[in-house]
Scaffold this active site. Structure first.
Site, PDB file in Angstrom:
ATOM      1  N   TRP A 187     -15.824   2.436  -2.370  1.00 58.86           N
ATOM      2  CA  TRP A 187     -14.624   1.918  -3.024  1.00 58.86           C
ATOM      3  C   TRP A 187     -15.019   0.534  -3.518  1.00 58.86           C
ATOM      4  CZ3 TRP A 187     -11.137  -2.195  -2.337  1.00 58.86           C
ATOM      5  CH2 TRP A 187      -9.921  -2.063  -3.033  1.00 58.86           C
ATOM      6  N   GLU A 191       9.396   1.414   0.682  1.00 56.43           N
ATOM      7  CA  GLU A 191       8.388   2.435   0.965  1.00 56.43           C
ATOM      8  C   GLU A 191       8.435   3.544  -0.097  1.00 56.43           C
ATOM      9  OE1 GLU A 191       5.845   2.619   2.595  1.00 56.43           O
ATOM     10  OE2 GLU A 191       5.421   4.731   2.875  1.00 56.43           O
ATOM     11  N   LYS A 225       5.311   4.530  -2.426  1.00 55.78           N
ATOM     12  CA  LYS A 225       4.778   5.908  -2.525  1.00 55.78           C
ATOM     13  C   LYS A 225       4.667   6.316  -3.979  1.00 55.78           C
ATOM     14  CE  LYS A 225       3.394   6.314   0.452  1.00 55.78           C
ATOM     15  NZ  LYS A 225       3.359   5.473   1.542  1.00 55.78           N
ATOM     16  N   GLU A 231       1.932   4.379  -5.969  1.00 52.90           N
ATOM     17  CA  GLU A 231       0.567   4.700  -5.533  1.00 52.90           C
ATOM     18  C   GLU A 231       0.031   5.971  -6.171  1.00 52.90           C
ATOM     19  OE1 GLU A 231      -0.526   3.737  -1.054  1.00 52.90           O
ATOM     20  OE2 GLU A 231       1.420   4.698  -1.208  1.00 52.90           O
ATOM     21  N   LYS A 255      -8.327   4.530   1.639  1.00 59.43           N
ATOM     22  CA  LYS A 255      -7.692   4.525   2.954  1.00 59.43           C
ATOM     23  C   LYS A 255      -8.416   3.489   3.793  1.00 59.43           C
ATOM     24  CE  LYS A 255      -4.756   7.072   5.427  1.00 59.43           C
ATOM     25  NZ  LYS A 255      -3.370   7.138   4.967  1.00 59.43           N
TER      26      LYS A 255
HETATM   27  C1  F6R Z   1       0.305   3.060   1.577  1.00 59.50           C
HETATM   28  C2  F6R Z   1      -0.742   2.748   2.527  1.00 59.50           C
HETATM   29  C3  F6R Z   1      -1.144   1.328   2.686  1.00 59.50           C
HETATM   30  C4  F6R Z   1      -1.397   1.026   4.165  1.00 59.50           C
HETATM   31  C5  F6R Z   1      -1.941  -0.393   4.336  1.00 59.50           C
HETATM   32  C6  F6R Z   1      -2.123  -0.743   5.798  1.00 59.50           C
HETATM   33  O1  F6R Z   1       0.557   4.432   1.499  1.00 59.50           O
HETATM   34  O2  F6R Z   1      -1.285   3.618   3.166  1.00 59.50           O
HETATM   35  O3  F6R Z   1      -0.201   0.463   2.149  1.00 59.50           O
HETATM   36  O4  F6R Z   1      -0.198   1.171   4.862  1.00 59.50           O
HETATM   37  O5  F6R Z   1      -3.169  -0.489   3.678  1.00 59.50           O
HETATM   38  O6  F6R Z   1      -2.986   0.140   6.423  1.00 59.50           O
HETATM   39  P1  F6R Z   1      -2.993   0.300   7.996  1.00 59.50           P
HETATM   40  O7  F6R Z   1      -1.684   0.849   8.405  1.00 59.50           O
HETATM   41  O8  F6R Z   1      -4.130   1.247   8.269  1.00 59.50           O
HETATM   42  O9  F6R Z   1      -3.232  -1.063   8.580  1.00 59.50           O
END
Ligand code: F6R
Length: 604
Positions: free
Chosen positions: A75, A480, A484, A487, A599
Site C-alpha cells: 500500500w 459511520e 462506509k 470508502e 486494512k
Molecule cells: C473504516 C475503517 C477504518 C478503521 C481505522 C482504524 O471502515 O476500517 O476507518 O476503522 O483505520 O482501524 P483500527 O480499528 O484497526 O484501529
C-alpha cells in the site's frame, strides 16, 4: 498496511509466499512481489495491482529443495504504485521488504548517493538495502552490517532482508510495525506481518517486540533486543483454524461479514451476561478504582464506536467521558489527569496513531485498556487490560462486524460500570441485558429488506453528495454511514448531527442532495423529524430510515418496531452497511479492496 511474508524450508517457496500474501492482500494491494534465493541465485517477480498479476508472472517458476524467500504486498506511502516501487527492493546482491516508514530516508539517501549509490525507486524502503550493502563493505559479517543498518534507521519498520552470500538466512527486525515468526514440526520457519499469513502452516509463533531483531536459518532463530542482548525464544501456540474462510457464496467479504454479524455478536455476548449484571472475566474491577474520567481514543470507524460509548458511559454510568481522534491526540499536548482511564479502541490493535496514543498514556502513568479484535496485537500486549470483541478476522477493508462488536462491548461496559457505580436501577440494567440478548436476531439480515435496498440503490448513484443525519448515538452512526459510503462508492458523503443542519449545511439542500435520515422511534423522534422536514422543505431528496411512517420522505426504509433505541441503532447500522455496499456494487467498484485504502493503518 502492506503485508510481509518470509519462508525458510524445503517446500515450493513460491506457493508458500503467495498463499501468505493472499491472506494479507486486503491490507494493501497496489503491487506485490517476491524474491527467492536458492543456491546463491536470486529469482525476482513483481507486478502492479492485485496478487493475481504476480501469480501470472511467476506461473512458470518452481523450486525444488531448500530455499528461502521473502514477499510483500504494498500500500503505497512513498512513490506511486509501479513495479519499480514494488518490494522486494534490490541492492547489489540483497533484497529487502519493509512495512512502515523510514522517516530519515531522505538524508540517508542523499548521503549514499553522494557516495555513488544509484537508487531505482522513489520509496523510503530502498535506502535500507543500500545502507546494508554500504555497511557490508566494512562489517565483520552480514549480520553485523544489518545491525549497523538498523542503528541508523528512524521511524517505523518491520523488515526482512536476504543476501546472496548468506543463502540460507533471513535477517529480520521490528520497530513499530508488527512482525511474527513461526515454526513447525517440519523445521520450517515462516515470517509474517500478521499471524493470518501463518495459520495452518505453523503451530507456534513469536510476536516480536519493538527493538527486536535477528536472523533465521535452517539451524533456528537468533533473536536480540534493542540493547543487543540475546532474547530467549518464547513461542505461543498459533490457532490451527483458518478463520479466514472463503466468501461462502457471498459476492464480497464485506457482504459475508455483514451477514455474519448475528453470529459474531452472539460470540461477543457469550459468557458476559448474567441475569442482573454484565461480567467481563478479563477485567479486574480494581482497574476502575479511583477513576473519575474515561478518555476514549481511536481512529476511523473505531472512533465512531468510541463516540457512541461517550453517550452510553455518561448516560448509564454517570462518568465523565471524552473522545479523541488518535492522530490529533498525539500532537495536541493533551492535559491528562491521573484519575483518567485511557481506553483505546481498535479492530486491528496495530493502528499506528492509536498505538502511539496508548504509549503516551502509559508513559503518563494512566491506567489503560484496549477494546480490540485481534488477540496478541501490539495494543493488547501493551495495555493494562483488554477486552476482545470476538468479531473474527475482518477482511473487507470497510469495517462492519468489527464496528458492531465494538459497540456491543461498549454498551455492555457501560452497564457493567453502571452496576459497579449504582447509577442505573437494577431493573433497567436487567432490561438492557435482555435487549443485548436480542442483538443477534436484531442484526440478522432480512432478505426482503436487502432486496429493497438493492433496488433502491439505483436511485442514489448520482447527485452532488450525501448527508447522513441523526441525533444522539445516531449521530456517530450517521458519521459511520457516511464513512462506509465514501470508502467503497467514492461518492461524497458527510455525517451531521440533525440539529446542526440549519447552522450552515442546509445551504446545500436541493433535489440532487441526498439525505439519509436516521429517525428512531425511541430517541428524540420529534426533534429529528422536524430537522428532516426542514430539509424536505428545501427539496433535498430524502431517504428516511425509521420504524414509523414518514410522509415527507422520497424513499422510506421501514425498520422493525423495537423496544429501545439501541436496538434501533443496530438495525439501522445494518441498513446503512447494505445500502452503501449495494450502491458501490452498482457503480462497479471492488467493495473489498476500495481504491487508496488498506486494512490496518500501521503508518501515521
Ligand atoms: C473504516 C475503517 C477504518 C478503521 C481505522 C482504524 O471502515 O476500517 O476507518 O476503522 O483505520 O482501524 P483500527 O480499528 O484497526 O484501529
Amino acid at each position: 498496511m502492506c503485508g510481509i511474508v518470509g519462508y525458510i524450508g524445503v517446500k515450493p517457496v513460491k506457493q508458500i509466499l503467495i498463499d501468505g500474501l493472499r491472506e494479507l492482500e486486503y491490507r494493501g494491494y497496489d503491487s506485490a512481489g517476491i524474491a527467492v534465493l536458492q543456491n546463491n541465485t536470486f529469482s525476482l517477480f513483481k507486478a502492479v495491482g492485485k496478487l493475481v498479476n504476480l501469480e501470472e508472472k511467476a506461473k512458470n517458476f518452481e523450486t525444488e529443495g531448500f530455499s528461502i524467500g521473502i514477499g510483500h504486498t504494498r500500500w503505497a506511502t512513498h512513490g506511486k504504485p509501479t513495479e519499480l516501487n514494488a518490494h522486494p527492493h534490490l541492492g547489489e546482491n540483497s533484497y529487502v521488504v519493509h512495512n512502515g516508514i523510514i522517516e530519515n530516508y531522505q538524508e540517508l539517501k542523499a548521503s549514499l548517493m553522494a557516495q555513488g549509490v544509484q537508487f531505482l525507486s522513489q520509496t523510503d524502503t530502498e535506502v535500507i538495502v543500500h545502507l546494508f550493502e554500504h555497511h557490508l563493505k566494512t562489517a565483520s559479517d552480514a549480520f553485523d552490517a544489518f545491525k549497523k543498518t538498523l542503528v541508523q534507521l528512524e521511524g517505523a519498520y518491520a523488515i526482512l532482508l536476504i543476501n546472496s552470500n548468506e543463502s540460507g538466512t533471513i535477517f529480520f527486525a521490528k520497530h513499530g510495525s508488527p512482525m511474527i515468526i513461526g515454526r513447525n514440526e517440519a523445521g520450517e520457519i515462516l515470517f509474517g506481518s500478521s499471524d493470518a499469513a501463518l495459520i495452518g502452516k505453523c503451530h507456534e509463533v513469536i510476536y516480536l517486540e519493538d527493538g527486536h531483531y535477528g536472523y533465521g536459518s535452517a539451524k533456528g532463530i537468533s533473536l536480540f533486543d534493542q540493547n543487543h542482548q540475546p532474547v530467549a525464544l518464547r513461542f505461543s501456540p498459533l490457532a490451527e483454524n483458518k478463520l479466514s474462510a472463503q466468501k461462502e457464496g457471498y459476492r464480497f467479504f464485506m457482504e459475508k461479514e455483514i451477514y455474519e454479524q448475528s453470529r459474531v455478536l452472539a460470540d461477543t455476548l457469550m459468557g458476559r451476561l448474567r441475569d442482573e449484571s454484565v461480567y467481563f472475566e478479563e477485567i479486574d474491577p480494581e482497574l476502575f478504582q479511583g477513576i473519575n474520567e474515561i478518555k476514549l481514543c481511536a481512529c476511523g470507524t473505531s472512533y465512531h464506536a468510541a463516540m457512541v460509548a461517550s453517550y452510553l458511559f455518561e448516560r448509564h454510568a454517570k462518568i465523565k467521558t471524552s473522545v479523541e481522534i488518535a492522530s490529533e491526540f498525539r500532537y495536541r499536548e493533551p492535559f491528562l489527569t491521573q484519575d483518567t482511564l485511557f481506553v483505546v479502541i481498535s479492530q486491528s490493535g496495530e493502528t499506528a496513531d492509536t498505538l502511539e496514543s496508548l504509549k503516551m498514556a502509559k508513559k503518563f502513568g494512566l491506567k489503560t485498556m484496549v477494546i480490540c479484535n485481534v488477540d496478541n496485537s501490539s495494543m493488547v500486549r501493551l495495555a493494562d487490560a483488554s477486552i476482545l470483541t470476538r468479531a473474527g478476522i475482518e477482511k473487507g477493508v470497510a469495517s462492519t462486524k468489527a464496528f458492531a462488536t465494538q459497540v456491543c462491548v461498549l454498551w455492555m461496559l457501560s452497564l457493567s460500570l453502571a452496576g459497579e457505580r449504582h447509577t442505573l436501577e437494577a431493573s433497567e440494567i436487567q432490561n438492557q441485558i435482555h435487549l443485548l440478548r436480542t442483538l443477534p436476531s436484531t442484526v440478522t439480515v432480512d432478505s426482503a429488506l436487502h432486496e429493497q435496498l438493492r433496488r433502491l440503490s439505483k436511485r442514489y448513484l448520482h447527485g452532488h453528495g450525501f448527508f447522513f443525519i441523526g441525533r444522539d448515538v445516531f449521530f456517530p452512526l450517521a458519521l459511520e454511514g457516511a464513512l462506509k459510503l465514501k470508502e467503497i462508492s467514492y461518492l461524497h458523503a458527510e455525517g451531521y448531527p440533525s440539529g446542526e443542519m440549519k447552522h450552515g449545511p442546509i445551504a446545500l439542500a436541493d433535489p440532487k442532495l441526498f439525505t439519509i435520515a436516521l429517525l428512531p422511534q425511541h430517541k428524540l423522534y420529534d426533534k429529528t423529524k422536524s430537522n428532516i422536514e426542514e430539509l424536505s422543505a428545501r427539496d433535498s431528496t430524502i431517504c428516511s430510515i425509521s420504524p414509523l411512517d414518514f410522509d415527507k420522505a422520497d424513499d422510506h426504509i421501514r425498520t422493525k418496531p423495537s423496544e429501545h433505541y439501541m436496538c434501533e441503532f443496530f438495525e439501522m447500522m445494518v441498513v446503512l452497511q447494505l445500502l452503501s455496499m449495494e450502491i458501490a456494487i452498482r457503480l462497479g467498484n471492488d467493495v473489498d479492496m476500495p481504491r487508496n485504502l488498506a486494512k490496518s493503518v500501521t503508518v501515521e
